[in-house]
Design an enzyme around this catalytic site. Structure first.
Site, PDB file in Angstrom:
ATOM      1  N   ASP A 231       6.227  -9.374  14.573  1.00  0.00           N
ATOM      2  CA  ASP A 231       6.911  -9.734  13.504  1.00  0.00           C
ATOM      3  C   ASP A 231       8.179  -9.387  13.717  1.00  0.00           C
ATOM      4  O   ASP A 231       8.874  -8.771  12.812  1.00  0.00           O
ATOM      5  CB  ASP A 231       6.540  -9.161  12.502  1.00  0.00           C
ATOM      6  CG  ASP A 231       6.746  -9.661  11.044  1.00  0.00           C
ATOM      7  OD1 ASP A 231       7.360 -10.559  11.174  1.00  0.00           O
ATOM      8  OD2 ASP A 231       6.518  -9.008  10.024  1.00  0.00           O
TER       9      ASP A 231
ATOM     10  N   PHE B 141       0.819  -1.147   0.089  1.00  0.00           N
ATOM     11  CA  PHE B 141       0.122  -0.057   0.037  1.00  0.00           C
ATOM     12  C   PHE B 141       0.837   1.256  -0.023  1.00  0.00           C
ATOM     13  O   PHE B 141       0.287   2.292   0.218  1.00  0.00           O
ATOM     14  CB  PHE B 141      -0.924   0.223   1.226  1.00  0.00           C
ATOM     15  CG  PHE B 141      -1.982  -1.094   1.129  1.00  0.00           C
ATOM     16  CD1 PHE B 141      -2.873  -0.594   0.038  1.00  0.00           C
ATOM     17  CD2 PHE B 141      -2.036  -2.109   1.719  1.00  0.00           C
ATOM     18  CE1 PHE B 141      -3.975  -1.679  -0.106  1.00  0.00           C
ATOM     19  CE2 PHE B 141      -3.290  -3.147   1.771  1.00  0.00           C
ATOM     20  CZ  PHE B 141      -4.144  -2.804   0.703  1.00  0.00           C
TER      21      PHE B 141
ATOM     22  N   GLU C  76       5.238   3.386  -0.213  1.00  0.00           N
ATOM     23  CA  GLU C  76       6.620   3.142  -0.465  1.00  0.00           C
ATOM     24  C   GLU C  76       7.227   3.840   0.347  1.00  0.00           C
ATOM     25  O   GLU C  76       6.759   4.784   1.276  1.00  0.00           O
ATOM     26  CB  GLU C  76       6.882   3.876  -1.830  1.00  0.00           C
ATOM     27  CG  GLU C  76       6.045   3.275  -2.950  1.00  0.00           C
ATOM     28  CD  GLU C  76       6.739   3.805  -4.435  1.00  0.00           C
ATOM     29  OE1 GLU C  76       7.048   4.831  -4.324  1.00  0.00           O
ATOM     30  OE2 GLU C  76       6.613   3.200  -5.369  1.00  0.00           O
TER      31      GLU C  76
END
Ligand code: ADE
Length: 901
Positions: free
Chosen positions: A756, A618, A620
Site C-alpha cells: 500500500d 479498529f 486510534e
C-alpha cells in the site's frame, strides 16, 4: 432444563446489545433514502443551495447546502435532518461545495444539536466535553467523524462553526442504525465517588448524561448506560482513552442512598411496548465490594398518564462469589405491556455498578397479548409475582408449565437449523475447494469478460479535475439497497475472482468513459482510445504458482489453480489500525506470543495524551508525551529532539473491543515493525501489550503525511515567495522521491512487500525526512483512494499493478508499480487523484487493458513539473512485464543523482 434455557437467554444477551463498532450504516443522505422533505435548514443562500443539496458526494443544484450570507462566529445556522425514527447515530461525514471545481466553500468546524421528539433540543459534546467537531479542509474530500459518545436521536442539526466571517457550504452523510430499544430516557440517582485507601479514586458518575441533574438524581436523558460501551471486569480500567478510573460505570454505594438498600431507576419509551427482557451489564468485582444486584422488581405503567400497575415482576439473581467478571444479567419481563418502567435494583454488596442497560420488547401491543404473569419456581432463579393478567386478572390461572413443551420445541428447531447451517457451510467449503481445482476450461468461461477495445495513443486536454472526491457520480451503485456499511469489516484484499466476475458488468461503462475521455478539452492525459469495438479480456496466470505471467496470451486462461490471495507466506497486517501486508513466514495465532515481540514494554501510565492524530476502524493514533522514554530506551537509542525529560511519540492503540483477528493482526504488525530498522521506515520505539488496550509507540512525525503536506503547497516561485504561500522546490520533491526509494530498497532487501505504498502512507518529520509507514489510519481520511467491493474488501486500486488486481499477486515488483504512482502523486503535488477522470470501474477496466497490452491502456500523464527522464522512469514502473520494471535499487541509483542538481 430451566437452567439451560436461562443460559441460552444469557448467551443471546450479548447479541441483543447495540454495538457502536458495527452500527455504522449510511442512513441515506447520499443515496436518497432520506427524502428532500426531511432535510431542512435555518436558511439557504439560493434555491440551488437549499438543504436538499446537502447530500454527500452529490453535485446536484449548486453542489451543496449553503446558509444565507456570510457565516459569523456568533451565528447558529443549521442543516436539519429528520431520520424518521429513533436512530443510534455513530458517525457524521461532511464535505464542502466543490461543484465540479466551481465551488470552494466548506465548514472547517461544526456542532451538533439533536432532538428525540423534535421539541427538546440538546447539544452534543464529546467525552471530554467539547462540542466542536473538526470539519473540512477543502471543498472536495469528505471528512468522517466518529461520535464518541454516539447519539440516540430522531432529529439532528449540523451547525457550522467559524472563527471569522466566511461563506460555508456543506454536504453530509449520517451513519448509524435503528434504535430498536425505543428507550427515550432513564432516570437514576447520581453516580458516586469511590475513594478507598490505597486505590485510585473512581468517579462512577454518568458523564455523558444528556438530561437534567436535580437533587442528586438524573432526569429526562440518556448517557453512558445506553452508549453501547460495556465496562471492563476491573471497573478502574476504561475502554476510553484519557478518562478517569471508573469512567465506564455508573455506580452507587449502598449506605449512601438511605436505608432503602436499592437503586430506583425509571425508563421511558417512545411508545407502549410488550417487554420480554431487560439486560443490565453489571460489574462483579466482589474483592472490592462490588456485586451484581441480588434482585430486581419492575413496575409497569401502560401510559404515561396512567398510574403504576400494582404488581411488579420480581427476579432474583444468582450471586457469584467465584467469578469476578462483569456480565450481562438478563431479567425476564414476561411480556408485560408498558410505556414506562420503574425498577428497583437491590444491593448484594456495598457497591453496585452498571455500564449498560437495554430492553427487548415486541413493539406492537396486540390486545390479545396482554401478559399473563404467573409464579414460577426453579432451583436457581425465582421470578415471583402474584398471578395477574393486565386485562383479566385471575388468581386461578394454571402454572406456566404449559410453555415448556413449546420452548423445547423451539430449541430443538433452533438446534436442527444450526446443524443444517453448519452442514451447508461445510458443504460450500468443500464445493469451493473442488471448484478451485476445476479444469481451466470452467474458469475460463467464468472469467471471460468484455472490455472496450481502443487503439491509437492520443493526448487530450484535461480540465481541473476533482481531486479525491468521493465516488465518481458514475460509480458503482450501492450493493446493499438498504444500507451501506462504512469501514465496517477488515479492509482486506479480496479474492480477485470477485473483481474478475465484476468486469463483465463494466463493459457498458466503457462507452461512457470514452465519451468523457474523448472530450478535446482534456489535456495531458496520455491515453489510448478509442474505436469502441468490443474486446474480450481473459485473465491469465496461476497466481503465485505461475510466476511467469508474461508468457500468457490474451487467450490463455487460468492454468490450474484459481489465483488467490491467501498464500501461506503472506501475513495480513491491515485491518487493525493498519493496512499493509508483508511477505514473511506466516504466523499462526498460537505461535504469536510476547516473546515474538522484540520491542520493550513501556509503562502505559507514562504516556500522556496530547491530541488525536488519526482514527481507523479498529483504533486510534494519538500524539502522546512519553515520560522518561530516553532513559527507558537507554543510551544510543535514536530519538527525536526532546524537551526536558519527555519525548513526543505517536501511539497507535487497538480498541479494546476489537476482534481477536484484529488483535492478532495488531501483534503481527508489532512483530514485523520491531524488526525493521532503516532511516526511511517509521521506527517502533516500544509497546504496551501486557494489558489492554494494546499500543505500539512509534516516533512522531511532526509534518504529518506526505499527501496532506504536498497538497497544501505550491511549487516554489517568486509568486509564492512574494505572497508567503507555503511552497516546495523541485529539489525537495526529488529528495522526497529518493528517500522513499531508499526505504523501499530496504524493505525489498528483506523481501517485505508493502502493498500500500502511496503518499498517504509516507510521513514527514520536522526536517522533512520521509519515513514509510502504514498504516491504515489513513483509511478514513482517504477513503476515496480505496475501492470497496461488496462492502468488504478495500483495495487501493489506483496504486495497484495489474497483476495485483487481476491475479492477487503482490510482489516487490507490484510495490515498484505503486512507487511509480507515488512519484506521480509527488510531482502533481498531490493535487489530483491518480486517474481522476476514471471511475473505480473504469480503473479496473483499464487494468484489463494493461494486461492485454495492446496499446489501449490509459497511463497517467506526465506531470508538468516532472522532468522527462523521471516520467520515463515512472512509465518503466508501469511496465506490463514484471521483468521490465526497475528494481528499487535501480530506482534509487537513478533518482539519487537528481538531488542537489
Ligand atoms: N499518524 C500516524 N502515525 C503518525 C506518526 N508516527 N506521526 C505523526 N502522525 C502520525
Amino acid at each position: 432444563m430451566h437452567l439451560f434455557l436461562l443460559l441460552i437467554l444469557q448467551a443471546t444477551a450479548a447479541f441483543g446489545q447495540i454495538d457502536p463498532a458495527h452500527c455504522r450504516y449510511a442512513l441515506g443522505m447520499e443515496d436518497g433514502r432520506i427524502k428532500d422533505d426531511d432535510i431542512t435548514a435555518s436558511s439557504q443562500w439560493y434555491e440551488t443551495t437549499g438543504p436538499q443539496y446537502a447530500r454527500l458526494n452529490c453535485e446536484e443544484g449548486d453542489g451543496a447546502w449553503c446558509p444565507e450570507g456570510q457565516l459569523e462566529p456568533s451565528d447558529s445556522q443549521y442543516l436539519q435532518v429528520d431520520l424518521g425514527r429513533l436512530t443510534f447515530l455513530t458517525v457524521v461525514g461532511t464535505q464542502g461545495r466543490y461543484a465540479r471545481n466551481s465551488g470552494n466553500e466548506f465548514a472547517r468546524a461544526y456542532r451538533l444539536n439533536y432532538s428525540r421528539d423534535g421539541l427538546l433540543w440538546k447539544s452534543w459534546k464529546n467525552r471530554l466535553g467539547n462540542a466542536v467537531i473538526e470539519g473540512n479542509k477543502n471543498a472536495y474530500a469528505s471528512v468522517i467523524n466518529d461520535l464518541h459518545p454516539p447519539i440516540v436521536t430522531r432529529y439532528i442539526r449540523l451547525i457550522p462553526v467559524t472563527k471569522v466571517s466566511t461563506t460555508v457550504c456543506m454536504r453530509v452523510e449520517l451513519y448509524g442504525c435503528p434504535w430498536e430499544d425505543g428507550l427515550i430516557s432513564y432516570s437514576a440517582p447520581e453516580g458516586q465517588l469511590m475513594m478507598p485507601p490505597g486505590y485510585p479514586i473512581a468517579s462512577l458518575n454518568d458523564s455523558t448524561y444528556d438530561g437534567v441533574h436535580e437533587r442528586r438524581r438524573l432526569f429526562g436523558g440518556m448517557g453512558q448506560l445506553t452508549d453501547g460501551v460495556i465496562g471492563l471486569d476491573d471497573f478502574l480500567l476504561t475502554r476510553q482513552h484519557n478518562v478517569w478510573p471508573g469512567y465506564d460505570y455508573l455506580g452507587w454505594r449502598n449506605d449512601s442512598l438511605g436505608t432503602q438498600g436499592y437503586v430506583e431507576m425509571e425508563f421511558v419509551f417512545d411508545k407502549q411496548r410488550n417487554f420480554t427482557s431487560l439486560k443490565v451489564h453489571s460489574n462483579n468485582m466482589f474483592s472490592r465490594g462490588v456485586k451484581i444486584f441480588s434482585s430486581v422488581s419492575c413496575w409497569f405503567k401502560p401510559r404515561l398518564i396512567a398510574g403504576w400497575e400494582a404488581e411488579p415482576v420480581t427476579f432474583n439473581t444468582v450471586l457469584d462469589d467465584r467469578n469476578p467478571s462483569a456480565r450481562y444479567v438478563t431479567v425476564p419481563l414476561k411480556r408485560r405491556a408498558a410505556k414506562s418502567l420503574r425498577c428497583r435494583f437491590y444491593f448484594a454488596d456495598v457497591w453496585m455498578m452498571f455500564s449498560e442497560v437495554s430492553f427487548q420488547s415486541e413493539d406492537t401491543v396486540l390486545p390479545t397479548q396482554n401478559t399473563v404473569v404467573r409464579g414460577e419456581h426453579h432451583e436457581n432463579h425465582t421470578m415471583t409475582t402474584t398471578p395477574k393478567t393486565a386485562a383479566s386478572p385471575s388468581a386461578s390461572d394454571p402454572p406456566d408449565d404449559g410453555n415448556t413443551p413449546i420452548l423445547i420445541g423451539c430449541l430443538v428447531t433452533i438446534i436442527l437449523l444450526l446443524v443444517i447451517i453448519i452442514f451447508l457451510i461445510l458443504w460450500c467449503q468443500y464445493v469451493c475447494k473442488v471448484l478451485e481445482k476445476a479444469p481451466r476450461r470452467i474458469l475460463d468461461e467464468e472469467v471471460t469478460v468484455r472490455l472496450s477495445s481502443c487503439s491509437d495513443t492520443i493526448i487530450l486536454q484535461t480540465p481541473p479535475v476533482p481531486p479525491r472526491s468521493g465516488h465518481a457520480p458514475t460509480g458503482p451503485p450501492n450493493t446493499d439497497p438498504h444500507y451501506e456499511r462504512v469501514f465496517l469489516l477488515d479492509p482486506q484484499y479480496q479474492n480477485p475472482a470477485v473483481l474478475r466476475n465484476k468486469l463483465p458488468e463494466l463493459s457498458q461503462s466503457a462507452e461512457a468513459s470514452a465519451l468523457l475521455l474523448g472530450n478535446p478539452l482534456y489535456d495531458l492525459l496520455l491515453l489510448t482510445s478509442c474505436h469502441m469495438t468490443s474486446g474480450w479480456l481473459r485473465a491469465c496466470g496461476g497466481g503465485y504458482a505461475e510466476p511467469d505471467v508474461t508468457q500468457c496470451t490474451p487467450h490463455q486462461c487460468f492454468h490450474s489453480n484459481a489465483p488467490h490471495y491467501a498464500e501461506t507466506d503472506i501475513v495480513r497486517l491491515q485491518g487493525v489500525t493498519g493496512s499493509n501486508m508483508y511477505a514473511v513466514p506466516a504466523l499462526t495465532v498460537d505461535s504469536l506470543t510476547r516473546k515474538d515481540i522484540s520491542a520493550a514494554e513501556f509503562p502505559r501510565q507514562q504516556l500522556i495524551f496530547r491530541e488525536k492524530l488519526g482514527e481507523g476502524q479498529f483504533g486510534e493514533v494519538h500524539l502522546c508525551e512519553a515520560e522518561g522514554l530516553p532513559e527507558f530506551l537507554g543510551e544510543g537509542s535514536p530519538l527525536p529532539d526532546r524537551d526536558g525529560r519527555s519525548v513526543l511519540v505517536a501511539v497507535k492503540q487497538l480498541r479494546a473491543d476489537a476482534t481477536s483477528q484484529a488483535r492478532n493482526d495488531f501483534l503481527k504488525e508489532i512483530k514485523i515493525m520491531s524488526r525493521l530498522n532503516d532511516p526511511n521506515i517509521i521506527r517502533l520505539l516500544c509497546v504496551c501489550v501486557s494489558s489492554d488496550p494494546l499500543c505500539m509507540v512509534t516516533e512522531y512525525m511532526e509534518n504529518g503525511d506526505l499527501n496532506m503536506f504536498l497538497s497544501q503547497r505550491e511549487i516554489e516561485s517568486t509568486l509564492t515567495h512574494a505572497n508567503n504561500i507555503p511552497s516546495v522546490s523541485l529539489s525537495d520533491l526529488l529528495h522526497m522521491s529518493v528517500q522513499i526509494s531508499s526505504g523501499m530498497k530496504y524493505l525489498a532487501s528483506l523481501n517485505f512487500v508493502h502493498r500500500d505504498l502511496a503518499t498517504r502512507n509516507c510521513l514527514l518529520d520536522r526536517r522533512l525526512t520521509i519515513k514509510i509507514a502504514d498504516f491504515g489510519m489513513s483509511r478514513n481520511l482517504y477513503s476515496s483512494d480505496y475501492y470497496r467491493i461488496q462492502g468488504r474488501a478495500v483495495l487501493p486500486i489506483r496504486w495497484m499493478a495489474w497483476e495485483s488486481i487481476l491475479l492477487g499477486k503482490f510482489t516487490t515488483a507490484s510495490d515498484v508499480w505503486a512507487f511509480g504512482v507515488t512519484l506521480w502523486e509527488i510531482f502533481t503535488l498531490c493535487k489530483e487523484q491518480p486517474y481522476s477522470l476514471l471511475s473505480d470501474e473504469q480503473v479496473i477496466e483499464n487494468t484489463g487493458e494493461f494486461f492485454r497490452n495492446q496499446g489501449r491502456q490509459i497511463f497517467l500523464y506526465g506531470p508538468p513539473l516532472c522532468p522527462p527522464s523521471l516520467f520515463e522512469l515512472m512509465m518503466r514502473c508501469w511496465s506490463r512485464d514484471i521483468s521490465d520494471r526497475p528494481t528499487f535499487e535501480g530506482l534509487y541509483q537513478a533518482l539519487r543523482p537528481h538531488v542537489n542538481q
